[in-house]
Design a protein around this motif. Structure first.
Motif, PDB file in Angstrom:
ATOM      1  N   ARG A 276       0.869  -1.182   0.000  1.00  0.00           N
ATOM      2  CA  ARG A 276       0.000   0.000   0.000  1.00  0.00           C
ATOM      3  C   ARG A 276       0.902   1.227   0.000  1.00  0.00           C
ATOM      4  O   ARG A 276       1.672   1.445   0.934  1.00  0.00           O
ATOM      5  N   CYS A 277       0.791   1.988  -1.072  1.00  0.00           N
ATOM      6  CA  CYS A 277       1.740   3.094  -1.277  1.00  0.00           C
ATOM      7  C   CYS A 277       0.989   4.403  -1.491  1.00  0.00           C
ATOM      8  O   CYS A 277       0.116   4.498  -2.368  1.00  0.00           O
ATOM      9  N   ALA A 278       1.305   5.401  -0.701  1.00  0.00           N
ATOM     10  CA  ALA A 278       0.748   6.737  -0.875  1.00  0.00           C
ATOM     11  C   ALA A 278       1.377   7.396  -2.099  1.00  0.00           C
ATOM     12  O   ALA A 278       2.412   6.941  -2.599  1.00  0.00           O
ATOM     13  N   PRO A 279       0.779   8.467  -2.622  1.00  0.00           N
ATOM     14  CA  PRO A 279       1.393   9.185  -3.753  1.00  0.00           C
ATOM     15  C   PRO A 279       2.804   9.658  -3.396  1.00  0.00           C
ATOM     16  O   PRO A 279       3.050  10.175  -2.305  1.00  0.00           O
ATOM     17  N   ASP A 314       3.701  -0.941   3.895  1.00  0.00           N
ATOM     18  CA  ASP A 314       3.001   0.346   3.775  1.00  0.00           C
ATOM     19  C   ASP A 314       4.026   1.455   3.576  1.00  0.00           C
ATOM     20  O   ASP A 314       5.001   1.562   4.336  1.00  0.00           O
ATOM     21  N   GLU A 316       4.344   5.577   3.232  1.00  0.00           N
ATOM     22  CA  GLU A 316       3.720   6.880   3.413  1.00  0.00           C
ATOM     23  C   GLU A 316       4.709   7.963   2.999  1.00  0.00           C
ATOM     24  O   GLU A 316       5.926   7.749   3.026  1.00  0.00           O
ATOM     25  N   CYS A 317       4.173   9.126   2.636  1.00  0.00           N
ATOM     26  CA  CYS A 317       5.051  10.219   2.205  1.00  0.00           C
ATOM     27  C   CYS A 317       4.467  11.552   2.632  1.00  0.00           C
ATOM     28  O   CYS A 317       3.246  11.759   2.594  1.00  0.00           O
ATOM     29  N   GLN A 318       5.366  12.453   3.045  1.00  0.00           N
ATOM     30  CA  GLN A 318       4.976  13.795   3.446  1.00  0.00           C
ATOM     31  C   GLN A 318       6.061  14.770   2.995  1.00  0.00           C
ATOM     32  O   GLN A 318       7.246  14.503   3.173  1.00  0.00           O
TER      33      GLN A 318
END
Length: 410
Positions: A276-279, A314, A316-318
């Motif tokens: 599951r990968c965020a943009p 997983d 996540e990116c910010q």
């Protein structure tokens, strides 16, 4: 208001010299009562004599000077018997603040102690000080706006950034070279010694004609040879990360992660990997190295999965602002970074080893697969891009890698 004998004695007119002196004079008792003022003071402040005598000395002072009188000026007179060159602001009858420089002396008189004060106006001095401050500000502004100095400052900042990057790379490289010498002295020599030893245990006969010992020795030679080949290849790949001339280009991290997932799934031969990968953003970097980074992280999650548990990853990116200086202290330049977190549900490990796992050929368990090179490669790639990588883990729960990658290369 009753008048004390001391006050009566002091109210007598002052002689002409003191009364018209080019400085203001006034006297007060320890309870603060004014007992004498000269004409110069009355003229400067706009009071009549009877408006001051018998009143508290604080009537002459501005609000700020009243506080200073209570905490510093009067205690100084009582303690040392005098006070010299104190800057105060008197308050004229009109409410105007009058800056003065004041001296005081404490004298015993019949009936008690009197504190005599003499002051001089410093309006011109305050004006000169203001002009000096304005001139200083103007000079500083002229320096800051000077094009040549501005250009020199920019060049110095650029050199400082480059120096910080070189120091960071040099520090890491020295650590690796130290470790490499240990590897060359032990880890590579040991497989070579084993190769020689086991080679002496079999003849040129076909495998079927070998004894059981010979067959086992041949198998050991093959295993050790393969390990040596993998080790040399991995070390060579790690070293080439520093000397590679791969160009910096715009890299789509989402595409990189997709390719890395496909490679890991094909190599694992255990079915698909849940990812599951965020943009993820576009970054400037070296495509091949960034591919290695995410491949090793995903491969690590699959390789160290819990038994009978489907691997799940997983990402996540910010986007954040972070200091691009990593080594030099007290240097700050905030730029755009991608903060990427890669978390898995694998075996995890004791968090005490969070720094240990990034070292070359470091394995927490010698019986686990791999050579102990993957996370060292990850660290090298991130460092080459001016970023950082850290890890948190919990035994039996999983591992969480945090990567900071600058969006633009300096």
């Amino acid at each position: 208001m009753p008048t004390s004998p001391l006050a009566i004695a002091m109210v007598d007119p002052m002689d002409d010299l003191l009364s018209s002196a080019p400085c203001g004079l006034f006297s007060f008792t320890d309870d603060g009562s004014l007992v004498a003022v000269n004409e110069t003071l009355l003229e400067v402040l706009g009071y009549a004599r009877d408006e001051l005598l018998g009143h508290h000395v604080e009537l002459l002072l501005s609000l700020a000077s009243r506080m200073f009188y209570e905490t510093h000026f009067f205690p100084m007179i009582r303690m040392h018997g005098k006070a010299q060159e104190f800057s105060l602001s008197l308050r004229a009858k009109t409410g105007e603040s009058v800056p003065v420089l004041i001296n005081a002396v404490r004298k015993a008189r019949p009936g008690g102690v009197v504190n005599h004060c003499a002051f001089m106006l410093v309006r011109e001095r305050a004006k000169y000080e203001d002009e000096l401050l304005k001139a200083k500000w103007a000079a500083e502004e002229a320096l800051l706006s000077n094009e040549e100095l501005t250009r020199a400052k920019q060049e110095l900042e650029q050199q400082t950034r480059e120096l910080d990057q070189k120091l960071r790379m040099l520090e890491r490289r020295n650590q690796q070279l130290t470790r490499m010498s240990t590897i060359l002295a032990h880890d590579l020599r040991e497989p070579a010694r084993k190769l020689s030893m086991f080679a002496c245990l079999f003849t040129r006969e076909d495998r079927e004609g070998l004894s059981l010992t010979g067959q086992r020795s041949l198998d050991r030679i093959k295993a050790v040879s393969m390990k040596m080949e993998q080790l040399v290849t991995a070390l060579h790949e790690l070293v080439t990360l520093d000397v590679s001339d791969e160009p910096v280009e715009e890299v789509d991290l989402l595409e990189v992660v997709g390719n890395a997932r496909q490679r890991v799934s094909e190599a694992a031969m255990t079915g698909s990997v849940t990812l599951r990968c965020a943009p993820l953003p576009m970054v400037q970097g070296r495509r091949r190295q960034l591919m290695m980074l995410f491949y090793e992280l995903l491969d690590n999650a699959v390789k160290f999965r819990k038994p009978d548990t489907h691997p799940q990853i997983d990402i996540e990116c910010q986007l954040i602002q972070d200091n691009s200086f990593r080594v030099m202290k007290d240097k700050y330049r905030y730029t755009d970074f991608a903060r990427i977190v890669v978390a898995d549900n694998g075996m995890g490990f004791d968090n005490r080893y969070s720094e240990y796992v990034f070292e070359v050929l470091r394995k927490l368990d010698a019986n686990t697969p791999g050579l102990g090179m993957g996370l060292a490669v990850c660290h090298k790639v991130v460092e080459n891009h001016g970023g950082s990588i850290s890890v948190e883990a919990e035994l039996g729960v999983g591992t969480r890698f945090t990567i900071l990658l600058p969006l633009r290369q300096q």
